[in-house]
Design a protein around this motif. Structure first.
Motif, mmCIF file in Angstrom:
data_model
loop_
_atom_site.group_PDB
_atom_site.id
_atom_site.type_symbol
_atom_site.label_atom_id
_atom_site.label_comp_id
_atom_site.label_asym_id
_atom_site.label_seq_id
_atom_site.Cartn_x
_atom_site.Cartn_y
_atom_site.Cartn_z
ATOM 1 N N SER A 30 0.868 -1.259 -0.042
ATOM 2 C CA SER A 30 0.026 0.055 -0.151
ATOM 3 C C SER A 30 0.908 1.183 -0.032
ATOM 4 N N GLU A 31 0.276 2.218 -0.160
ATOM 5 C CA GLU A 31 1.079 3.571 -0.092
ATOM 6 C C GLU A 31 1.669 3.749 1.194
ATOM 7 N N ALA A 32 0.952 3.462 2.192
ATOM 8 C CA ALA A 32 1.361 3.536 3.547
ATOM 9 C C ALA A 32 2.799 2.925 3.872
ATOM 10 N N VAL A 33 3.226 1.911 3.143
ATOM 11 C CA VAL A 33 4.473 1.229 3.120
ATOM 12 C C VAL A 33 5.259 1.844 1.865
ATOM 13 N N LEU A 34 4.724 2.207 0.663
ATOM 14 C CA LEU A 34 5.599 2.532 -0.226
ATOM 15 C C LEU A 34 6.528 4.145 0.196
ATOM 16 N N TRP A 35 5.710 4.946 0.460
ATOM 17 C CA TRP A 35 6.053 6.156 0.933
ATOM 18 C C TRP A 35 7.371 6.194 1.750
ATOM 19 N N PRO A 36 7.200 5.478 3.021
ATOM 20 C CA PRO A 36 8.265 5.450 3.978
ATOM 21 C C PRO A 36 9.645 4.675 3.244
ATOM 22 N N ALA A 37 8.978 3.526 2.263
ATOM 23 C CA ALA A 37 10.060 3.008 1.478
ATOM 24 C C ALA A 37 11.105 3.925 0.578
ATOM 25 N N PHE A 38 10.165 4.814 -0.144
ATOM 26 C CA PHE A 38 10.393 5.913 -0.919
ATOM 27 C C PHE A 38 11.441 6.705 -0.179
ATOM 28 N N ALA A 39 11.198 7.201 0.845
ATOM 29 C CA ALA A 39 11.848 8.143 1.701
ATOM 30 C C ALA A 39 13.220 7.236 2.245
ATOM 31 N N LEU A 40 13.156 5.981 2.632
ATOM 32 C CA LEU A 40 14.376 5.350 2.939
ATOM 33 C C LEU A 40 15.482 5.118 1.950
ATOM 34 N N VAL A 41 14.870 4.963 0.790
ATOM 35 C CA VAL A 41 15.802 4.610 -0.304
ATOM 36 C C VAL A 41 16.695 5.891 -0.959
ATOM 37 N N VAL A 42 15.811 6.824 -0.854
ATOM 38 C CA VAL A 42 16.593 8.182 -1.112
ATOM 39 C C VAL A 42 17.353 8.634 -0.105
ATOM 40 N N VAL A 43 17.388 8.500 1.174
ATOM 41 C CA VAL A 43 18.112 8.935 2.288
ATOM 42 C C VAL A 43 19.264 7.839 2.006
ATOM 43 N N GLN A 101 1.683 2.152 -8.733
ATOM 44 C CA GLN A 101 2.153 1.590 -7.451
ATOM 45 C C GLN A 101 2.799 0.300 -7.914
ATOM 46 N N ASP A 102 2.348 -0.464 -9.000
ATOM 47 C CA ASP A 102 3.521 -1.506 -9.458
ATOM 48 C C ASP A 102 4.747 -0.974 -9.736
ATOM 49 N N VAL A 103 4.686 0.069 -10.618
ATOM 50 C CA VAL A 103 6.145 0.435 -10.942
ATOM 51 C C VAL A 103 7.057 0.892 -9.790
ATOM 52 N N ALA A 104 6.301 1.667 -8.803
ATOM 53 C CA ALA A 104 6.977 2.163 -7.716
ATOM 54 C C ALA A 104 7.503 0.958 -6.688
ATOM 55 N N VAL A 105 6.838 -0.086 -6.645
ATOM 56 C CA VAL A 105 7.445 -1.104 -5.797
ATOM 57 C C VAL A 105 8.878 -1.738 -6.403
ATOM 58 N N LEU A 106 8.768 -1.679 -7.756
ATOM 59 C CA LEU A 106 9.995 -2.336 -8.451
ATOM 60 C C LEU A 106 10.896 -1.332 -8.617
ATOM 61 N N VAL A 107 10.626 -0.086 -8.994
ATOM 62 C CA VAL A 107 11.707 1.051 -9.170
ATOM 63 C C VAL A 107 12.298 1.376 -7.664
ATOM 64 N N ILE A 108 11.494 1.280 -6.643
ATOM 65 C CA ILE A 108 12.351 1.528 -5.106
ATOM 66 C C ILE A 108 13.022 0.556 -4.837
ATOM 67 N N TRP A 109 12.801 -0.781 -5.159
ATOM 68 C CA TRP A 109 13.664 -1.885 -4.851
ATOM 69 C C TRP A 109 14.767 -1.606 -5.825
ATOM 70 N N LEU A 110 14.998 -1.451 -6.843
ATOM 71 C CA LEU A 110 16.010 -1.208 -7.770
ATOM 72 C C LEU A 110 16.947 -0.084 -7.123
ATOM 73 N N MET A 111 16.235 0.853 -6.966
ATOM 74 C CA MET A 111 17.287 2.189 -6.138
ATOM 75 C C MET A 111 17.780 1.796 -4.980
ATOM 76 N N GLY A 112 16.967 1.022 -3.802
ATOM 77 C CA GLY A 112 17.851 0.616 -2.724
ATOM 78 C C GLY A 112 18.922 -0.106 -3.211
ATOM 79 N N LEU A 113 18.856 -1.127 -4.086
ATOM 80 C CA LEU A 113 20.016 -1.902 -4.502
ATOM 81 C C LEU A 113 21.119 -1.045 -5.060
ATOM 82 N N ASP A 114 20.704 -0.023 -5.759
ATOM 83 C CA ASP A 114 21.621 0.820 -6.229
ATOM 84 C C ASP A 114 22.331 1.679 -5.275
ATOM 85 N N ALA A 115 21.769 2.034 -4.161
ATOM 86 C CA ALA A 115 22.028 2.710 -3.071
ATOM 87 C C ALA A 115 23.178 1.810 -2.284
#
Length: 196
Positions: A30-43, A101-115
Motif C-alpha cells: 500500500s501507499e502507507a508502505v511505499l512512501w516510507p520505502a521511497f524516503a528510506l531509499v532516497v536517504v 504503484q506496481d512500478v513504484a514497488v519495482l523502481v524503489i527496490w532497484l534504487m535501494g540496491l543501487d544505494a
C-alpha cells in the motif's frame, strides 16, 4: 527481516529477476508502505553517495554541486519519482498495463540496491580503490538489465525490446527534468553553483 533473508532477496533479484519482480508485485504494498520505502531509499542513496564523495571525489563527481547532501537528496527524490511516473505513463502508451504503484514497488527496490552499491564502493575505496570503477561499470550494466526485466514484468510486455525503449525514453525524460532543475537552481554547465 534478517540480513540472511535480505541477502537471499538480493540473490534472487540477480539470479531470477522475473520471478523476483512477480513476487514484489504480489505483495500488493500500500501507499502507507511505499512512501516510507521511497524516503528510506532516497536517504540511503544520499548517505552512501556522500560517503563515497568524501573518500573519492575525483572518481564520482561529474557535477561538483552534487557534493551538497541537500541538493543530492532533492535530486535523488526527483529522479525516483520521475522514473516511477515516466515508466508508468510511457509504458502504458506502448500497451503496458502497470499502475503507478506496481512500478513504484519495482523502481524503489532497484534504487535501494543501487544505494547499496554506492555503500559497497565507499567501503572499497579504503581497501581496494581500483575496484570502485569496476563495480560501477558492472552495476550499471546489471541495473539496465534488471530494469528492462522489471519493466517487462510490470507492464506485461511479451519481449524485452519494448521495455528497453520505455526505459530509454524514461531515463531521457528524467534526465531532462534533472537538467532543468539544476538550471533552475543556478548550476552552471561546469556543475558549479553560480552566484545569484
Amino acid at each position: 527481516m534478517t540480513p540472511a533473508q535480505f541477502s537471499d532477496l538480493v540473490w534472487r533479484t540477480l539470479s531470477a529477476p522475473r520471478d523476483m519482480a512477480e513476487w514484489l508485485l504480489s505483495l500488493r504494498l500500500s501507499e502507507a508502505v511505499l512512501w516510507p520505502a521511497f524516503a528510506l531509499v532516497v536517504v540511503l542513496d544520499t548517505l552512501f553517495f556522500q560517503l563515497l564523495v568524501m573518500q573519492a571525489p575525483d572518481q564520482v563527481l561529474l557535477v561538483p554541486a552534487l557534493a551538497s547532501p541537500v541538493l543530492y537528496l532533492a535530486l535523488s527524490a526527483l529522479w525516483l519519482s520521475g522514473m516511477i511516473l515516466l515508466v508508468t505513463g510511457i509504458g502504458r502508451m506502448f500497451g503496458g498495463t502497470a499502475q503507478a504503484q506496481d512500478v513504484a514497488v519495482l523502481v524503489i527496490w532497484l534504487m535501494g540496491l543501487d544505494a547499496l552499491v554506492s555503500g559497497l564502493q565507499a567501503a572499497l575505496v579504503a581497501v581496494a580503490p581500483g575496484l570502485v570503477q569496476v563495480v560501477a561499470m558492472i552495476a550499471t550494466f546489471a541495473g539496465i538489465w534488471l530494469s528492462v526485466v522489471f519493466i517487462s514484468v510490470a507492464h506485461r510486455f511479451t519481449g524485452p525490446f519494448v521495455a528497453m525503449f520505455v526505459l530509454l525514453l524514461s531515463v531521457l525524460g528524467a534526465g531532462l527534468v534533472l537538467g532543468l532543475a539544476l538550471g533552475f537552481l543556478g548550476v552552471s554547465n561546469y556543475g558549479m553553483l553560480q552566484d545569484v
